[in-house]
Design an enzyme around this catalytic site. Structure first.
Site, PDB file in Angstrom:
ATOM      1  N   LYS A   1     -30.137  11.910  13.039  1.00  0.00           N
ATOM      2  CA  LYS A   1     -29.533  10.638  12.616  1.00  0.00           C
ATOM      3  C   LYS A   1     -30.599   9.569  12.539  1.00  0.00           C
ATOM      4  CE  LYS A   1     -30.070   8.585  16.788  1.00  0.00           C
ATOM      5  NZ  LYS A   1     -30.895   7.359  17.019  1.00  0.00           N
TER       6      LYS A   1
ATOM      7  N   ASP B   1     -25.960   9.515  23.016  1.00  0.00           N
ATOM      8  CA  ASP B   1     -25.935   9.648  21.555  1.00  0.00           C
ATOM      9  C   ASP B   1     -25.129  10.853  21.080  1.00  0.00           C
ATOM     10  OD1 ASP B   1     -27.516   7.438  21.423  1.00  0.00           O
ATOM     11  OD2 ASP B   1     -29.351   8.486  20.832  1.00  0.00           O
TER      12      ASP B   1
END
Length: 397
Positions: free
Chosen positions: A91, A218
């Site tokens: 990401k 995350d």
């Protein structure tokens, strides 16, 4: 059918078996005569009546291939999956605001996370062992013991569900470590997804998302659809309606040096962070797209203190920009610099000896469908195969 039966002649002669049946004295026939042609064909039986000696002749037609296929389907259904290959994408943080310090020592953040097409491949196989997972990888220095987030994720899944599946795992790593790209977090999310598939999806995606926050801030993001506004420590995930377009290219440039996340946060000074409302940034991006002004990262100044060469790299990319990039910014806590708008890095990355060991990759934004895991874009596979020798590329599948 209550009857005595003997074979008249071999099946090989006609492709079906013919039996001659003689009913038992007190038995009622189990094959009904006089039924319609379509019904007889559907049953695979043909019945011919013979007045001679009161006997009936039954022909049984068979299809070995269909029978074997049916048997194989039953075996597969009973056995479940034994191997699974999954794409584990990373990401970027399109913007990252740090909004405060928490009592637990962590920081509150507000960030637009988005999955991109650069990723690892993880191969899972069921292990005959009921006591230990075995992890291997293609990159030296990546831990393969219980400190690896993949193993932590599998242990977490077994703890939450009571299942006893253990695995052989091979991690084909392409995402650099210490890059601010969440590669390890993605690996953990992918492992949770895989373990759930092997167990017949006994946990919901929401449960996987909630559990994953126990081992990393995350990780929950990767259970979004690929684009999400994340708050708290990052574990509060809200899917956004308008993900960024998949045809918007980008380039990732990461020097060999990594930034220590702990060191970056240690140098963070809240009074020096941006004061822009993160919801304003989100609205601007989702309505009008990416520009330099909205790609705010409050971790850039402390990261540039930890790694001054990273600040020089960003400045050089901006200076070399000939209108190709809509924005240039650091992802996460570093040390990857992202250029949005073009897949091509500036020429100095290749020409300057100072950057000879720099990691460079093109990428694009990526999302997933509900109840499916992320899939590597076909274009990425084609690009990687073009780099192979012809004799290897031809058998790469």
């Amino acid at each position: 059918m209550a009857c005595s039966t003997h074979l008249l002649y071999p099946a090989a002669a006609r492709g079906h078996l013919r039996f001659q049946a003689r009913p038992a004295a007190a038995a009622s026939p189990s094959v009904r005569l006089g039924s319609g042609t379509s019904r007889r064909r559907a049953l695979g039986l043909r019945v011919a009546a013979s007045a001679e000696q009161g006997r009936r002749q039954v022909e049984v037609e068979y299809d070995l291939q269909a029978k074997f296929n049916k048997l194989a389907d039953q075996i597969d259904q009973n056995a479940g999956i034994t191997r699974l290959n999954l794409f584990s994408p990373c990401k970027i943080n399109v913007f990252l605001r740090i909004t405060g310090k928490r009592p637990d020592g962590f920081h509150d953040l507000a960030s637009l996370f988005h999955v991109i097409s650069l990723g690892d491949t993880i191969k899972f196989s069921l292990s005959p062992s009921k006591s230990k997972d075995r992890l291997s990888t293609n990159v030296a220095g990546v831990p393969v013991d219980e400190s690896n987030l993949i193993i932590k994720a599998l242990n977490l899944y077994r703890k939450k569900t009571g299942t006893d599946n253990f695995f052989w795992i091979h991690l084909d790593k392409k995402v650099p470590t210490g890059a601010g790209l969440g590669g390890g977090s993605s690996n953990a999310a992918t492992a949770l997804w895989a373990a759930n598939q092997f167990s017949g999806c006994i946990a919901s995606e929401k449960e996987l998302q909630e559990w994953s926050g126990e081992i990393g801030s995350d990780i929950p993001f990767f259970f979004s659809q690929g684009a999400a506004y994340c708050t708290g420590r990052g574990e509060i995930v809200e899917d956004i309606r308008n993900p960024l377009p998949a045809n918007l290219p980008m380039v990732l440039v990461k020097p060999p040096e990594a930034c220590s996340t702990a060191e970056v946060y240690k140098r963070l000074r809240l009074e020096q962070t941006s004061q822009t409302d993160p919801l304003v940034l989100l609205k601007e991006i989702t309505e009008n797209g990416i520009s330099q002004d909205v790609c705010v990262n409050d971790l850039e100044p402390p990261a540039f203190e930890v790694l001054p060469s990273l600040k020089r790299l960003k400045k050089r990319i901006i200076a070399a920009n000939r209108g190709d990039y809509d924005a240039v910014f650091m992802s996460g806590s570093g040390s990857t610099i992202v250029g949005i708008g073009s897949p091509d890095p500036p020429a100095f990355v290749y020409d300057d000896d100072d950057y000879k060991d720099t990691f460079v990759s093109e990428a694009c934004f990526l999302t997933r469908n509900e109840n499916e895991w992320y899939r590597e874009p076909i274009s990425s596979k084609i690009t990687s195969e073009e780099d192979l020798p012809p004799e290897v590329a031809s058998v790469s599948d």
